[in-house]
Design a protein around this motif. Sequence first.
Motif, PDB file in Angstrom:
ATOM      1  N   MET A 175       0.734  -1.418  -0.423  1.00 42.09           N
ATOM      2  CA  MET A 175       0.070   0.275  -0.117  1.00 42.09           C
ATOM      3  C   MET A 175       0.530   0.920  -0.098  1.00 42.09           C
ATOM      4  O   MET A 175       0.830   2.010  -0.536  1.00 42.09           O
ATOM      5  N   LYS A 176       2.198   1.217   0.965  1.00 45.44           N
ATOM      6  CA  LYS A 176       2.856   2.492   0.527  1.00 45.44           C
ATOM      7  C   LYS A 176       4.070   2.289  -0.810  1.00 45.44           C
ATOM      8  O   LYS A 176       4.130   3.526  -1.303  1.00 45.44           O
ATOM      9  N   ALA A 177       4.081   1.470  -1.492  1.00 44.82           N
ATOM     10  CA  ALA A 177       4.685   1.141  -2.403  1.00 44.82           C
ATOM     11  C   ALA A 177       3.651   1.604  -3.630  1.00 44.82           C
ATOM     12  O   ALA A 177       4.207   2.456  -4.529  1.00 44.82           O
ATOM     13  N   ALA A 178       2.371   1.616  -2.945  1.00 42.02           N
ATOM     14  CA  ALA A 178       1.295   1.999  -4.155  1.00 42.02           C
ATOM     15  C   ALA A 178       0.812   3.521  -3.915  1.00 42.02           C
ATOM     16  O   ALA A 178       0.130   4.060  -5.182  1.00 42.02           O
ATOM     17  N   LYS A 179       1.124   4.084  -3.294  1.00 46.63           N
ATOM     18  CA  LYS A 179       1.181   5.725  -2.471  1.00 46.63           C
ATOM     19  C   LYS A 179      -0.916   5.525  -2.708  1.00 46.63           C
ATOM     20  O   LYS A 179      -1.017   6.227  -2.780  1.00 46.63           O
ATOM     21  N   LEU A 180      -0.540   4.688  -2.039  1.00 45.82           N
ATOM     22  CA  LEU A 180      -2.368   3.998  -0.997  1.00 45.82           C
ATOM     23  C   LEU A 180      -2.207   5.452  -0.148  1.00 45.82           C
ATOM     24  O   LEU A 180      -1.590   4.900   1.178  1.00 45.82           O
ATOM     25  N   PRO A 181      -2.587   6.362   0.531  1.00 46.62           N
ATOM     26  CA  PRO A 181      -3.340   6.976   1.648  1.00 46.62           C
ATOM     27  C   PRO A 181      -3.973   6.205   2.370  1.00 46.62           C
ATOM     28  O   PRO A 181      -5.165   5.954   2.403  1.00 46.62           O
ATOM     29  N   PHE A 182      -3.293   5.554   3.543  1.00 47.13           N
ATOM     30  CA  PHE A 182      -3.523   5.131   4.498  1.00 47.13           C
ATOM     31  C   PHE A 182      -2.819   5.341   6.136  1.00 47.13           C
ATOM     32  O   PHE A 182      -1.823   5.373   6.434  1.00 47.13           O
ATOM     33  N   GLU A 183      -3.688   5.191   7.285  1.00 42.81           N
ATOM     34  CA  GLU A 183      -3.533   4.958   9.011  1.00 42.81           C
ATOM     35  C   GLU A 183      -3.576   3.390   8.768  1.00 42.81           C
ATOM     36  O   GLU A 183      -4.311   2.544   8.708  1.00 42.81           O
ATOM     37  N   LEU A 184      -2.123   3.151   9.490  1.00 39.81           N
ATOM     38  CA  LEU A 184      -2.103   1.729   9.870  1.00 39.81           C
ATOM     39  C   LEU A 184      -2.130   1.818  11.490  1.00 39.81           C
ATOM     40  O   LEU A 184      -2.321   3.109  12.232  1.00 39.81           O
ATOM     41  N   VAL A 185      -2.967   0.438  11.877  1.00 41.40           N
ATOM     42  CA  VAL A 185      -4.025   0.868  13.324  1.00 41.40           C
ATOM     43  C   VAL A 185      -2.912  -1.157  13.672  1.00 41.40           C
ATOM     44  O   VAL A 185      -4.210  -1.689  12.914  1.00 41.40           O
ATOM     45  N   ASP A 186      -2.584  -0.829  14.516  1.00 42.49           N
ATOM     46  CA  ASP A 186      -1.812  -2.485  14.971  1.00 42.49           C
ATOM     47  C   ASP A 186      -2.716  -2.080  16.053  1.00 42.49           C
ATOM     48  O   ASP A 186      -1.711  -1.866  17.001  1.00 42.49           O
ATOM     49  N   ALA A 187      -3.338  -2.730  16.316  1.00 45.53           N
ATOM     50  CA  ALA A 187      -4.065  -3.910  17.454  1.00 45.53           C
ATOM     51  C   ALA A 187      -3.710  -4.251  18.688  1.00 45.53           C
ATOM     52  O   ALA A 187      -4.125  -4.857  19.081  1.00 45.53           O
ATOM     53  N   ASP A 188      -1.969  -4.546  18.391  1.00 43.83           N
ATOM     54  CA  ASP A 188      -1.437  -5.872  19.363  1.00 43.83           C
ATOM     55  C   ASP A 188      -0.848  -4.668  20.393  1.00 43.83           C
ATOM     56  O   ASP A 188      -0.247  -4.876  19.607  1.00 43.83           O
ATOM     57  N   ALA A 189      -1.658  -4.829  21.842  1.00 45.27           N
ATOM     58  CA  ALA A 189      -0.782  -4.040  22.235  1.00 45.27           C
ATOM     59  C   ALA A 189       1.124  -4.256  22.289  1.00 45.27           C
ATOM     60  O   ALA A 189       1.167  -3.379  23.339  1.00 45.27           O
ATOM     61  N   ASP A 190       0.540  -5.543  22.693  1.00 45.57           N
ATOM     62  CA  ASP A 190       1.647  -6.084  23.145  1.00 45.57           C
ATOM     63  C   ASP A 190       2.897  -6.561  22.179  1.00 45.57           C
ATOM     64  O   ASP A 190       4.532  -6.366  22.524  1.00 45.57           O
ATOM     65  N   THR A 191       2.392  -6.629  20.733  1.00 42.26           N
ATOM     66  CA  THR A 191       3.742  -6.851  20.240  1.00 42.26           C
ATOM     67  C   THR A 191       3.321  -6.432  18.692  1.00 42.26           C
ATOM     68  O   THR A 191       2.601  -7.810  18.176  1.00 42.26           O
ATOM     69  N   PRO A 192       3.030  -5.019  18.585  1.00 41.64           N
ATOM     70  CA  PRO A 192       2.589  -4.781  17.804  1.00 41.64           C
ATOM     71  C   PRO A 192       3.386  -4.369  16.699  1.00 41.64           C
ATOM     72  O   PRO A 192       4.431  -3.257  15.518  1.00 41.64           O
ATOM     73  N   ASN A 193       3.939  -6.062  15.808  1.00 38.53           N
ATOM     74  CA  ASN A 193       4.977  -6.033  14.774  1.00 38.53           C
ATOM     75  C   ASN A 193       5.208  -4.984  13.514  1.00 38.53           C
ATOM     76  O   ASN A 193       5.912  -4.797  13.325  1.00 38.53           O
ATOM     77  N   VAL A 194       3.944  -5.907  13.238  1.00 40.89           N
ATOM     78  CA  VAL A 194       3.568  -3.898  12.032  1.00 40.89           C
ATOM     79  C   VAL A 194       3.755  -2.750  12.103  1.00 40.89           C
ATOM     80  O   VAL A 194       4.564  -2.214  11.101  1.00 40.89           O
ATOM     81  N   GLY A 195       2.552  -2.042  13.267  1.00 39.16           N
ATOM     82  CA  GLY A 195       3.120  -0.879  13.599  1.00 39.16           C
ATOM     83  C   GLY A 195       5.002  -0.651  13.928  1.00 39.16           C
ATOM     84  O   GLY A 195       4.956   0.778  13.364  1.00 39.16           O
ATOM     85  N   LEU A 196       5.503  -1.563  14.511  1.00 37.70           N
ATOM     86  CA  LEU A 196       6.783  -0.714  14.615  1.00 37.70           C
ATOM     87  C   LEU A 196       7.662  -1.272  13.903  1.00 37.70           C
ATOM     88  O   LEU A 196       9.323  -0.665  14.011  1.00 37.70           O
ATOM     89  N   LEU A 201       5.170  -0.044  28.744  1.00 39.21           N
ATOM     90  CA  LEU A 201       5.828  -0.359  29.718  1.00 39.21           C
ATOM     91  C   LEU A 201       5.939   0.326  30.947  1.00 39.21           C
ATOM     92  O   LEU A 201       6.032   0.356  31.997  1.00 39.21           O
ATOM     93  N   ALA A 202       6.251   1.777  31.222  1.00 38.77           N
ATOM     94  CA  ALA A 202       6.375   3.108  31.830  1.00 38.77           C
ATOM     95  C   ALA A 202       4.709   2.599  32.726  1.00 38.77           C
ATOM     96  O   ALA A 202       4.955   3.431  34.345  1.00 38.77           O
TER      97      ALA A 202
END
Length: 293
Positions: free
Chosen positions: A49-70, A85-86
């Motif tokens: 989606m980024k490569a295709a320049k499609l505007p989007f917002e990423l929501v990684d809903a895994d609070a413990d291990t948001p691998n896609v978000g990171l 963590l804090a």
Amino acid sequence: MSNETSTKTASKEVGKEVRKKDATSIIIIGGVKGGLGKSIIGGVAAFQMKAAKLPFELVDADADTPNVGLTYEKELYEQFRNERLAQSSATLVPGDNDLPLEQVEQITFSGEAGNYFAADKIITIAEQKNVLVVLPALPACDLDRWLDQNDIVGMLADPENTTDAIHFFVTNGTPESLGLFKDSVESSKGKIPHVLVLNHGAATNIQWKWFDRDKQIAKYLEQYGFKSIVFPEMIVDPAIKNKIFSEYIPYGDVLKADWLPTPSKRRLNKWLREATQALGSTGYIPYHPDYLP
């Protein structure tokens, strides 16, 4: 055909064109169970989606291990993780007043009532741009409840609506996983489009014989016009694979890296071509410009 009928038909067609032009999508990468590969599939979707320049917002809903978000929104999700963590260790910002760290709300689906209201932001964002939602392993009722509370079925049926919702349901073919797919379809009576993703790289036990035998799955796919796709297994050197995921390196950066051996680059290229084309074939996610069919 009468003039009146022609006018009505033309109006409908114009309406479709306007909606297609203005439409945004809520793309949900789910599957309920853990170990099915939702993060890998979500990462590929974000990559293309980024490569295709499609505007989007990423929501990684895994609070413990948001691998896609990171990986694809590193700064924001590092902030989410650090604040989590804090908060868990009751860390305070050093200073005279010992003020708590400023919190930035991450959208999650944990079953807590407050999370459902926070997740409503997904719909608000989708009024302006596409939203890619990568779900953690969670009880099926959590997502179904949120979809029902927001009347997503009614939203999709509204002729004035310009937001689509699609559920990419990831499965390893086991009876339990396929049963959860059927439950997901039934909960919306087939009104929310589903794509059944047969992940050949799932970490958990793969049993495609059950998919081949399940007549109810075939019936739902045909009855509602839902698609099924095969998502390929990522077969690269385990050390390379571990480096990519443990260091949260975007696929584009991996391919440019000096440390990537040529055989691994060729393997990764082949996998990305097959993976992005599988997702792109659904029509819901644009093809990666470097991996067009």
